[in-house]
Every structure is written in C-alpha cells, then in structure tokens.
Enzyme design. Structure first.
Site, mmCIF file in Angstrom:
data_model
loop_
_atom_site.group_PDB
_atom_site.id
_atom_site.type_symbol
_atom_site.label_atom_id
_atom_site.label_comp_id
_atom_site.label_asym_id
_atom_site.label_seq_id
_atom_site.Cartn_x
_atom_site.Cartn_y
_atom_site.Cartn_z
ATOM 1 N N LYS A 1 0.847 -1.211 0.000
ATOM 2 C CA LYS A 1 0.000 0.000 0.000
ATOM 3 C C LYS A 1 0.879 1.255 0.000
ATOM 4 O O LYS A 1 2.082 1.178 0.259
ATOM 5 C CB LYS A 1 -0.897 -0.013 1.237
ATOM 6 C CG LYS A 1 -0.126 0.024 2.555
ATOM 7 C CD LYS A 1 -1.025 -0.303 3.737
ATOM 8 C CE LYS A 1 -0.251 -0.247 5.042
ATOM 9 N NZ LYS A 1 -1.064 -0.739 6.174
ATOM 10 N N TYR B 1 16.320 29.846 8.830
ATOM 11 C CA TYR B 1 15.072 30.510 9.227
ATOM 12 C C TYR B 1 14.937 30.583 10.740
ATOM 13 O O TYR B 1 15.290 29.646 11.455
ATOM 14 C CB TYR B 1 13.873 29.727 8.684
ATOM 15 C CG TYR B 1 13.619 29.936 7.221
ATOM 16 C CD1 TYR B 1 13.316 31.202 6.712
ATOM 17 C CD2 TYR B 1 13.672 28.862 6.343
ATOM 18 C CE1 TYR B 1 13.067 31.386 5.362
ATOM 19 C CE2 TYR B 1 13.422 29.036 4.984
ATOM 20 C CZ TYR B 1 13.124 30.300 4.503
ATOM 21 O OH TYR B 1 12.877 30.476 3.175
HETATM 22 C C1 PLP Z 1 -0.333 -1.753 6.841
HETATM 23 C C2 PLP Z 1 -0.921 -3.035 7.265
HETATM 24 C C3 PLP Z 1 -0.106 -4.166 7.478
HETATM 25 C C4 PLP Z 1 1.403 -4.109 7.433
HETATM 26 O O1 PLP Z 1 1.883 -3.513 8.638
HETATM 27 P P1 PLP Z 1 3.438 -3.363 8.925
HETATM 28 O O2 PLP Z 1 3.503 -2.806 10.307
HETATM 29 O O3 PLP Z 1 3.961 -2.380 7.930
HETATM 30 O O4 PLP Z 1 4.054 -4.685 8.770
HETATM 31 C C5 PLP Z 1 -0.729 -5.369 7.744
HETATM 32 N N1 PLP Z 1 -2.083 -5.448 7.837
HETATM 33 C C6 PLP Z 1 -2.893 -4.374 7.671
HETATM 34 C C7 PLP Z 1 -4.360 -4.541 7.807
HETATM 35 C C8 PLP Z 1 -2.341 -3.135 7.396
HETATM 36 O O5 PLP Z 1 -3.136 -2.075 7.250
#
Ligand code: PLP
Length: 366
Positions: free
Chosen positions: A39, A263
């Site tokens: 994702k 800044y």
């Molecule tokens: C993002 C996500 C994962 C992966 O999590 P990590 O901590 O990056 O390993 C697994 N399951 C779901 C439902 C997620 O949203």
C-alpha cells in the site's frame, strides 16, 4: 526524449534487499503464506518496481482499490487483497472485473454483496475487530455476517478471517496476546474445514509474537528493511535497508561565532565554523522537524544538521570535514545511516519518512 541532467536528490531502491527481506519473512514464518503489503506506493518505494521484485510473494495487499488496479494494469497476476475493500456498487464491480479479493468489515459492504451479480466468485476476508476499533466486526456480529456472506452467490464460500494488531510493536504489551486469543476464540466455532484461511500478524506480529503467525502473514515495513520496533533497526533484525536517500553538497561557507544559520535564527554558532548547504528539504520529504544534531553522511562520515530544515535545503556543520566541497555526495538515510535513527531525531516513525518522499526526488532501482 529529453536527456535529464544528473538528478540532485534521488532515492536508490535496492531490489536485491527487498527480496532478501521477503526471504527473511519466510524464515520467520516458514509454514505461512505471505501477503506482501505494498500500500501507499509500496511505503513510498514505488509500487510496481517493488511488486515486480516480490514475485515470490503469495499475494499482495493494498489499502485501496486504485492501488490494486495499478498492479493489474501493469500485468501483475498475483492474488490482490484490498484491505479497505469497497464502499459502493461501482467499486465492487471493479473488484470483480479485475479479479481482486476484498476485506469485508462492515454490514454496508455485506448489503452490497447481497445485491451483486455472480460472474466471478469473489474471495472475501471477514475482518474481526479484536480491539483496534478501526475496521471490522465485533465478535458478537461475526456469526450473522458469516451466515449472510455464505448465502451470497457472488462470494466464495471459503470465507477467510483476518484481524489487525494494535500494539504488536510493544513486545511487553499483553494487549496483543488478548487480541490473538479473542480472534481464536471468536473463530473456534468455525472449523478449519470450511477451507477459509486466517491472518493476524503484520511485521511486528511476525517478529515478536509467534501466535500471530497463522495461515497468512501480512508483512509491510520489514519488507523495506525497516524495524517495526522503536529500539532496534532493520539491520539488527537481519533485514537490509531498501531505500537510500541521497543528494549533494551545493555550497560551503564560513560562519563566525555568534552568527545564526537559517530561518528563525534558531541555531547560533558557538564558535567559528564552516557550514555546508545540502540540496534536500521538506519539499523532498526530508522531515521538517529533524532536530539539530540529526546525522547526515557526507563522504562516508557523519556531520550534524544545524538550523531549521527548509523546503529545498538543509545546513550541516562541517567542522569535522573542512575539505568537503560542492558536488560531494550525501546520504540522508539508508545504506550506512538507518532511517530508524533519523525518525528518532525527527520525533516520528520511519514509516512516515519513507512514505513521505515527494515527486521531486528521482527514483532509481539498483
Ligand atoms: C499496513 C498493514 C499491514 C502491514 O503492517 P506493517 O507494520 O507495515 O508490517 C498489515 N495489515 C494491515 C491490515 C495493514 O493495514
């Protein structure tokens, strides 16, 4: 086509490292199937290059339908699970047209499935909320939803079950054990002979909670070589960093004791020194809140950030590297400088750093 000039700020994506990390997941969960979580543009690393490198994964998980469509349009044939599923009939139609799989987390979705047509037997993952209180059904509602799904003509009757852990990165938190127990208790009436499969663990679950490893694991951050725990780095866990963020020194100048840099005049030299100006800033995704002292690797040696991070530049104290010159290569994180360490200096988690790289940064696979 225009010949691009040598990009100033660039991220190198090490595909051999991604594959190494996938193999590491397998060694932790040798019996499980792996749903590689890609994702958010593969956590900022580039969706397609990562998916192509992870051909050995058993499935991919994306958060949203459009991410899955990009995978299909690029010719990826793997199983694809959409973690947020769908919210209307049109999205459901696309899930079906592109032969994806969906998490079912709400009765609204079940209503839509009941109204759907059956030209593809859609695999579903019934999500159980075991305490995260985000998506999913509470234990008391699981049975009625399960029965309704079983009646849907377009739903694959081998219904899978999934839950998500809220605090698996905190290895002393009993909440995780309670979530796993609650998941297993809720599912006790459903014999595994229903052919549906089960999934609990994300990266932290895989690494720290043996009981979170069931039929399927869902690693995300560890595939990118990053530790899910605040007190270790990916290297400590035998993982290899995938993203290295680089830029270069573009100017060097002397600054006298009592002068301020950047800044807000927030950083003041306490003795005469040389300041280096590096072409990277929050406009590239370098964290705005990185504190003075955040390490940057220049010519193989660490130098400290001074002053505020600006949109296009940062400044470093070159007291330890007086011979540095414009054009010298800089590493902001990755090889030789853990992104986990930078996250600590910026009061954030490494997930946000890799996800936050902007389009100005050039990507190249190595
Ligand atoms: C993002 C996500 C994962 C992966 O999590 P990590 O901590 O990056 O390993 C697994 N399951 C779901 C439902 C997620 O949203």
């Amino acid at each position: 086509m225009n010949q691009l000039i040598n990009p100033v700020a660039y991220a190198e994506i090490n595909l051999a490292a991604v594959r190494h990390n996938l193999a590491k997941v397998r060694s932790h969960a040798p019996q499980a199937k792996i749903m590689a979580v890609v994702k958010a543009n593969a956590y900022g690393h580039g969706l397609l290059r990562i998916a192509q490198a992870l051909g050995d994964a058993d499935a991919f998980a994306v958060a949203r339908l459009d991410e899955g469509l990009r995978l299909r349009q690029a010719g990826i044939k793997h199983r694809i699970v959409v973690l947020q599923g769908f919210t209307d009939a049109n999205e459901l139609r696309q899930l079906i047209d592109y032969q994806m799989e969906t998490i079912v987390h709400s009765s609204h979705q079940v209503d839509l499935l009941e109204g759907g047509e059956a030209d593809y037997i859609l695999p579903v993952w019934l999500k159980i909320d075991t305490g995260m209180n985000r998506l999913g059904f509470k234990a008391k509602d699981v049975d009625s939803m399960y029965r309704r799904l079983k009646q849907c003509r377009l739903v694959n009757p081998a219904i899978n079950f999934v839950t998500h852990l809220a605090s698996a990165d905190d290895t002393s938190n009993v909440f995780t054990a309670q979530q796993i127990q609650s998941f297993n208790e809720t599912l006790a009436p459903y014999p595994c002979t229903n052919q549906g499969e089960r999934s609990i663990g994300n990266s932290a679950g895989i690494l720290a909670w043996q009981d979170a490893i069931s039929d399927w694991v869902r690693p995300g951050i560890m595939l990118y070589g990053i530790s899910p725990f605040s007190d270790s780095t990916g290297l400590d866990l035998g993982l290899k960093p995938v993203m290295s963020l680089h830029s270069r020194l573009i100017a060097v100048k002397p600054v006298q004791k009592g002068e301020s840099v950047g800044y807000g005049n927030s950083w003041v030299c306490h003795k005469d020194t040389t300041i280096g100006i590096i072409a990277i800033g929050y406009g590239d995704g370098y964290p705005r809140y990185a504190k003075p002292g955040t390490p940057i690797v220049l010519n193989g040696q660490r130098v400290p950030l001074v002053g505020r991070v600006s949109m296009d530049m940062i400044t470093v104290d070159l007291a330890a590297q007086v011979s540095a010159k414009p054009g010298d290569k800089v590493t902001l994180w990755g090889d030789g400088l853990a992104v986990e360490e930078i996250a600590r200096y910026a009061d954030t988690i490494p997930y946000t750093l890799v996800c936050g790289i902007t389009r100005r940064v050039h990507f190249r696979s190595i």
